[in-house]
Write an enzyme that holds these catalytic residues in place. Structure first.
Site, PDB file in Angstrom:
ATOM      1  N   GLU A  87       0.722  -1.135   0.096  1.00 55.97           N
ATOM      2  CA  GLU A  87      -0.056  -0.090  -0.106  1.00 55.97           C
ATOM      3  C   GLU A  87       0.769   1.374   0.001  1.00 55.97           C
ATOM      4  OE1 GLU A  87      -0.547  -2.664   1.790  1.00 55.97           O
ATOM      5  OE2 GLU A  87      -2.625  -3.138   1.621  1.00 55.97           O
ATOM      6  N   PHE A 112     -10.937  -7.363  14.407  1.00 53.61           N
ATOM      7  CA  PHE A 112     -10.038  -7.847  13.419  1.00 53.61           C
ATOM      8  C   PHE A 112      -9.671  -6.728  12.422  1.00 53.61           C
ATOM      9  CE2 PHE A 112      -8.839  -9.833   9.293  1.00 53.61           C
ATOM     10  CZ  PHE A 112      -7.596 -10.422   9.742  1.00 53.61           C
ATOM     11  N   GLN A 113      -8.385  -6.254  12.207  1.00 46.82           N
ATOM     12  CA  GLN A 113      -7.891  -5.285  11.433  1.00 46.82           C
ATOM     13  C   GLN A 113      -8.460  -4.105  11.576  1.00 46.82           C
ATOM     14  OE1 GLN A 113      -7.936  -6.994   7.310  1.00 46.82           O
ATOM     15  NE2 GLN A 113      -5.976  -8.003   7.518  1.00 46.82           N
ATOM     16  N   LYS A 158     -17.364  -0.723   6.761  1.00 46.13           N
ATOM     17  CA  LYS A 158     -18.009  -1.800   5.577  1.00 46.13           C
ATOM     18  C   LYS A 158     -19.566  -1.793   5.629  1.00 46.13           C
ATOM     19  CE  LYS A 158     -17.086  -6.396   4.161  1.00 46.13           C
ATOM     20  NZ  LYS A 158     -16.185  -7.727   4.521  1.00 46.13           N
ATOM     21  N   MET A 169      24.390   8.774   0.679  1.00 52.29           N
ATOM     22  CA  MET A 169      24.348  10.244   1.291  1.00 52.29           C
ATOM     23  C   MET A 169      24.844  10.173   2.743  1.00 52.29           C
ATOM     24  SD  MET A 169      24.147  13.257   0.707  1.00 52.29           S
ATOM     25  CE  MET A 169      23.104  13.821  -0.437  1.00 52.29           C
TER      26      MET A 169
HETATM   27  C1  LIG Z   1      12.888   5.613   4.662  1.00 52.92           C
HETATM   28  C2  LIG Z   1      14.139   6.242   4.866  1.00 52.92           C
HETATM   29  N1  LIG Z   1      14.980   5.649   5.801  1.00 52.92           N
HETATM   30  C3  LIG Z   1      16.344   6.432   5.978  1.00 52.92           C
HETATM   31  C4  LIG Z   1      16.673   7.385   5.269  1.00 52.92           C
HETATM   32  C5  LIG Z   1      17.983   8.281   5.667  1.00 52.92           C
HETATM   33  N2  LIG Z   1      18.761   8.211   4.384  1.00 52.92           N
HETATM   34  C6  LIG Z   1      18.823   9.451   3.880  1.00 52.92           C
HETATM   35  S1  LIG Z   1      19.887   9.237   2.178  1.00 52.92           S
HETATM   36  C7  LIG Z   1      20.072   7.735   2.673  1.00 52.92           C
HETATM   37  C8  LIG Z   1      21.042   6.686   1.662  1.00 52.92           C
HETATM   38  C9  LIG Z   1      20.241   6.409   0.567  1.00 52.92           C
HETATM   39  O1  LIG Z   1      20.972   5.307  -0.060  1.00 52.92           O
HETATM   40  P1  LIG Z   1      20.901   5.141  -1.625  1.00 52.92           P
HETATM   41  O2  LIG Z   1      19.470   4.914  -2.199  1.00 52.92           O
HETATM   42  O3  LIG Z   1      21.668   3.962  -1.983  1.00 52.92           O
HETATM   43  O4  LIG Z   1      21.312   6.482  -2.169  1.00 52.92           O
HETATM   44  P2  LIG Z   1      22.786   7.094  -2.625  1.00 52.92           P
HETATM   45  O5  LIG Z   1      22.736   8.202  -1.346  1.00 52.92           O
HETATM   46  O6  LIG Z   1      23.778   6.023  -1.995  1.00 52.92           O
HETATM   47  O7  LIG Z   1      22.793   7.748  -3.996  1.00 52.92           O
HETATM   48  C10 LIG Z   1      19.725   7.119   3.980  1.00 52.92           C
HETATM   49  C11 LIG Z   1      19.891   5.740   4.498  1.00 52.92           C
HETATM   50  C12 LIG Z   1      15.596   8.023   4.497  1.00 52.92           C
HETATM   51  N3  LIG Z   1      15.684   9.390   3.960  1.00 52.92           N
HETATM   52  N4  LIG Z   1      14.386   7.393   4.277  1.00 52.92           N
END
Ligand SMILES: Cc1ncc(C[n+]2csc(CCOP(=O)(O)OP(=O)(O)O)c2C)c(N)n1
Ligand SMILES: [Mg+2]
Length: 554
Positions: free
Chosen positions: A49, A111-112, A161, A469
């Site tokens: 979802e 439920f749910q 529902k 990042m």
């Molecule tokens: C759902 C979620 N979890 C954690 C983060 C923290 N976060 C920001 S950028 C990043 C790394 C992203 O890795 P990737 O998709 O490989 O991108 P890259 O920076 O390597 O291009 C993380 C873990 C986030 N933004 N969103």
């Protein structure tokens, strides 16, 4: 006409002009899906979802229309939460319809059963639970009106529902049968306009700072006219990219944490910032007063709650940005600004975006090549992280609604489903998702949806085998202590894509990339191009959180 509640839901969606719904059925929405079975509305069956919500979001961003998703009660509805929060943070009109346990079981841990209106209260513009059959039709109409009026946003309608099964007298309405009185009365304050005009006439070094509100306010043409008549350069937030053509001589492009040094310097040196449809997020105005320390600020926005929220402003104009820009353009004479524009072009020459363009396959080159090989005619989606910022920096956006990215929430996993939703909304365009390997892992199963519905999204995966990042921050700010950012390098994404029914190609050189992209672009079916890149690549320049352009790294 007597109909079942579920049929009324579908009829009202038709009234609203809905042509596509993204969702997954379940016990609490079976009646709605049963009614949907007889209608012409297209349904895209998601694999999760969260995906359905992101697809509805991507669809809305590229079409300007309300995106719609369905989920069952309980886990179906809680799975929507990230998608709804994402739409909320980026002001995207989405209507989420969830099933709920019958009214007589509410509050009994049935439920749910989950209190989804309670859970989504802080992340929806408004939400409803329908408790009486005679309110059903108007509640859905109202949800659409709220989602798209004023500053857009997501609205959730939770429908027990028994309401779906109730016999209801349905009277057909029209798309505009509910009128929302929002707090923008349509009259722009003359006093504030006059003050703005005076400031613009006095200013020697003005800049425009445009945000996503220009796109949602359909005001790009008015922005171009205003900027050209007054010769004011235009900077953009991440959400604003595309609202002003980046090949225009007055374009400064992206500002903020990963904006070019030249654009950030231009704003820093300015004496007047005209902010339009932007909320001064902390990714731009990270240090209070540090964005443009010598500037006065005129802030134009449809949402009065944003004016003066994150920065102090001299002039606050509440109104539709399209109208306000027209009024300002009409009242101002043609203005020449040779000195300021010369200063800016010198800055650009000295501090424009750069990267090492050698024989190595580099992400910045890949982004530029994508634009070149596709004749500039794409919609770009991104995941979150370095991939997102390289796309924002090196793709030159020229049209509104061509950039689909998770700005406010920064939700990894957004890109692929949003790209799919965008592709459904704009079958005439090709959508490319510029992805990171961490983010793509989160929702990679959406590839199956692309395959099953033959949605020709091209995923260009910048595989650096790391949460890039975060690693970059560890590299620059945490003494190279790479705590838990390296990813399993053995995963072969191209192969995995093939198993989902999407042709995957792994590339390691520039030549291989060009060949693969040309093939993907020529054939109208989904593809994944997995580009192996170096994990030490960085997104530069970088202003660490809380800093100003004076703290720029790179
Ligand atoms: C759902 C979620 N979890 C954690 C983060 C923290 N976060 C920001 S950028 C990043 C790394 C992203 O890795 P990737 O998709 O490989 O991108 P890259 O920076 O390597 O291009 C993380 C873990 C986030 N933004 N969103
Ligand atoms: Mg990565």
């Amino acid at each position: 006409m007597k109909l079942k509640g579920a049929q009324v839901i579908i009829e009202v969606l038709k009234e609203m002009g809905v042509d596509t719904i993204f969702g997954i059925p379940g016990g609490a929405v079976i009646p709605i899906y049963d009614a949907l079975y007889d209608s012409d509305i297209r349904h895209i069956l998601a694999t999760h979802e969260q995906m359905a919500a992101h697809m509805a979001d991507g669809y809305a961003r590229v079409t300007g229309r309300v995106g719609v998703c369905f989920a069952t009660s309980g886990p179906g509805s809680t799975n929507l939460v990230t998608g709804i929060a994402n739409a909320y943070m980026d002001s995207v009109p989405v209507v989420a319809i969830t099933g709920q346990v019958p009214t007589n079981l509410i509050g009994k841990d049935a439920f749910q059963e989950v209190d989804i209106t309670g859970i989504t209260m802080p992340i929806t513009k408004h939400n409803f639970i329908v408790k009486s059959p005679d309110k059903l039709a108007d509640t859905i109409r109202q949800a659409f009106a709220i989602a798209k009026s004023g500053r857009p946003g997501p609205v959730l309608v939770d429908i027990p529902k028994d309401i779906q099964n109730a016999d209801i007298e349905y009277v057909k309405g029209r798309e505009d049968s509910i009128n929302i009185k929002n707090n923008v009365n349509g009259i722009v304050s003359q006093k504030e306009l006059d003050k703005a005009i005076e400031l613009i006439l006095q200013s020697k070094k003005p800049v425009i700072f445009a945000g996503g509100g220009v796109i949602w306010g359909e005001a790009s043409a008015e922005l171009i006219e205003f900027a050209e008549k007054t010769n004011i350069p235009v900077a953009s937030s991440l959400m604003g990219l595309g609202c002003f053509p980046e090949d225009h001589p007055l374009s400064l492009g992206l500002i903020g944490m990963h904006g070019s040094r030249f654009a950030n310097l231009a704003v820093f040196k300015s004496d007047l910032v005209i902010a339009i449809g932007t909320r001064f997020s902390d990714r731009v105005a990270s240090k209070a007063g540090g964005l443009a320390p010598n500037a006065k600020i005129i802030h134009i926005d449809i949402d009065p709650a944003e004016l003066g929220k994150n920065v102090e402003v001299e002039v606050a104009i509440i109104g539709k940005v399209k109208e306000v820009l027209k009024l300002l353009t009409n009242k101002l004479p043609f203005l020449e600004r040779k000195e300021w524009l010369k200063e800016i072009s010198d800055l650009k020459e000295k501090h424009g975006l750069k990267y090492k363009n050698d024989e190595v396959l580099r992400p910045q080159w890949i982004v530029e090549k994508i634009q070149e090989l596709s004749y500039d005619d794409l919609i770009i989606a991104t995941e979150v992280g370095q991939n997102q910022m390289w796309a924002a920096q090196f793709y030159k956006f020229k049209q509104p609604r061509t950039f689909v990215t998770s700005g406010g929430l920064g939700a990894m996993g957004f890109g692929l489903p949003a790209a799919i939703g965008a592709q459904v909304g704009r079958p005439d365009k090709r959508v490319v998702n510029i992805a990171g390997d961490g983010s793509l892992r989160m929702n990679i199963h959406a590839l199956e949806t692309a395959a099953v519905y033959n949605l020709p999204v091209i995923t260009v995966l910048l595989n650096n085998q790391t949460l890039g990042m975060v690693r970059q921050w560890q590299n620059l700010l945490y003494d190279k202590r790479f705590s838990h950012t390296d990813l399993n390098a053995n995963l072969n994404f191209a192969k995995l894509a093939n198993d989902f029914g999407v042709e995957g190609i792994r590339v390691t050189t520039k030549e291989e990339f060009e060949k693969a992209f040309k093939k993907a672009y020529c054939e109208k079916r989904p593809f994944m191009i997995e580009c192996i890149i170096n994990k030490d690549e960085m997104v530069l320049p970088f202003i660490p959180a809380g800093g100003t352009v004076e703290n720029t790294i790179g």
